[in-house]
Motif scaffolding. Structure first.
Motif, PDB file in Angstrom:
ATOM      1  N   TRP A  66      -3.715   9.078  -0.294  1.00 25.30           N
ATOM      2  CA  TRP A  66      -2.622   8.244   0.189  1.00 25.30           C
ATOM      3  C   TRP A  66      -2.179   8.634   1.597  1.00 25.30           C
ATOM      4  CZ3 TRP A  66       2.524   9.287   1.504  1.00 25.30           C
ATOM      5  CH2 TRP A  66       3.323   8.141   1.701  1.00 25.30           C
TER       6      TRP A  66
ATOM      7  N   THR B 119       0.825  -1.211   0.000  1.00 26.82           N
ATOM      8  CA  THR B 119       0.000   0.000   0.000  1.00 26.82           C
ATOM      9  C   THR B 119       0.856   1.257   0.000  1.00 26.82           C
ATOM     10  OG1 THR B 119      -1.765  -1.156   1.186  1.00 26.82           O
ATOM     11  CG2 THR B 119      -1.809   1.246   1.243  1.00 26.82           C
TER      12      THR B 119
ATOM     13  N   GLN C 189      -2.864   2.957   8.098  1.00 25.54           N
ATOM     14  CA  GLN C 189      -2.213   1.657   7.985  1.00 25.54           C
ATOM     15  C   GLN C 189      -1.073   1.507   8.989  1.00 25.54           C
ATOM     16  OE1 GLN C 189      -2.572  -0.888   4.756  1.00 25.54           O
ATOM     17  NE2 GLN C 189      -4.401  -0.314   5.866  1.00 25.54           N
TER      18      GLN C 189
END
Length: 276
Positions: free
Chosen positions: A168, A157, A175
Motif C-alpha cells: 500500500w 485506493t 498514486q
C-alpha cells in the motif's frame, strides 16, 4: 464556458505567465528566445506594463507546454474568451472518441481497464474492472459501478482498498504523484489542489509519501499486490493518454490497463471471464 470560468485560478495574466515560466524552469531570456519574442516584452508582460494579444497567449502556452485547461485560464486572465472547448464525453461530437475508448477497453479483456479524468474520477470501465472492484469491495455480483465521475479511483485506493493492497505505501506514493502533478499544473485555489489537500490529510498518507522504501526491488514497473482471502493478485499497470487533442475533456482523459504479473493472477481473471 462555465467550467473555464470556474477554473480561472490566476488574478491576472502577468501572474499566470510568471507561474508557468517558473514551473518550466525558464528565464525570461530563454522564454523570449523559444517564443521569438523580445525579452523586454516578456518582462513587460510579467510586470503588467504590457497586455498580450490572444495569439501571443496561445503561442506562449504552446512554448511552455501549458495544459489546455490552463491555456484557457491564461486567456480568461487577460480578458479573452477560452480557445478550447470542454465537452462532456457523452456529447455527440465526441462520439468517435468514446467509441475508440470502448474499443480499447474491450480489447483489454479479460484484464481490467478503466478511463478516468484528470482528477482520477471514474468515467468508463470494462467488465473485468467492475468484477475486480466488486470482489475487492465485497459488493453484490451485479452491483452497478458509478461511471459518472462521482467515483474517485485514487480516493478508493487510499481508503476502501487499503486492506487489500499488500504494498500500500508504494502504491499510495505513486498514486499521489498524479494528483500532485495536476495541482502543480493548476496552481493555488484549484480543484486539484483541494483534492490533494484532502487526500494527504487521510491517516497514514503523509508517512507513506515521505518515507522512501530503500528495500524496493528495481523493477521496470510499479507492482500492485492485492490479497483478498486466499486470492493473491499481482498486477502492474500502463496509462495511456489521447494524442494531440483540441478539447479539454479529451486532453485530460487517462486509460489505465491492469496486467497480470504472474500466471496465477492471469488464471484468476481468465476464470472470472469464463463464469460470465
Amino acid at each position: 464556458m462555465e467550467t473555464a470560468a470556474r477554473d480561472h485560478y490566476f488574478s491576472d495574466f502577468a501572474h499566470a505567465l510568471r507561474y508557468w515560466r517558473t514551473r518550466r524552469g525558464l528565464s525570461q531570456l530563454a522564454l523570449s528566445t523559444a517564443a521569438d519574442v523580445s525579452q523586454r516584452h516578456i518582462s513587460f508582460l510579467e510586470s503588467g506594463r504590457s497586455q498580450p494579444s490572444r495569439e501571443l497567449i496561445l503561442k506562449l502556452g504552446l512554448v511552455l507546454d501549458v495544459p489546455l485547461r490552463q491555456r484557457n485560464a491564461m486567456l480568461l486572465a487577460a480578458g479573452f474568451a477560452p480557445a478550447y472547448q470542454e465537452r462532456d464525453l457523452s456529447d455527440p461530437e465526441l462520439a468517435a472518441v468514446r467509441q475508440a475508448l470502448e474499443f480499447m477497453l474491450a480489447q483489454a479483456a479479460p484484464y481490467p481497464a478503466l478511463v478516468v479524468d484528470r482528477l482520477w474520477n471514474l468515467v468508463m470501465a470494462n467488465e473485468p474492472a467492475a468484477v475486480m472492484m466488486r470482489f475487492l469491495l465485497d459488493m453484490p455480483a451485479h452491483a452497478p459501478i458509478p461511471r459518472d465521475g462521482s467515483f474517485n479511483v485514487i480516493g478508493l485506493t487510499l481508503q476502501a482498498l487499503r486492506p487489500c493492497i499488500v504494498n500500500w505505501e508504494e502504491v499510495c506514493a505513486d498514486q499521489l504523484l498524479w494528483i500532485q502533478r495536476e495541482a502543480m499544473s493548476d496552481g493555488p485555489g484549484s480543484e486539484a489542489t483541494a483534492l490533494l489537500r484532502e487526500l494527504t490529510a487521510l491517516p497514514g498518507i503523509a508517512a507513506a509519501v515521505q518515507t522512501p522504501n530503500l528495500e524496493r526491488r528495481a523493477l521496470p514497473f510499479l507492482p500492485v499486490s492485492l490479497r483478498k482471502g486466499n486470492v493473491a493478485l499481482n498486477l502492474f499497470t500502463t496509462i495511456i493518454t489521447m494524442g494531440t487533442p483540441h478539447d479539454v475533456t479529451v486532453h485530460e482523459l487517462r486509460l489505465e490497463s491492469f496486467f497480470p504479473a504472474d500466471d496465477a493472477s492471469a488464471a484468476w481473471f481468465q476464470a472470472q471471464a469464463q463464469r460470465r
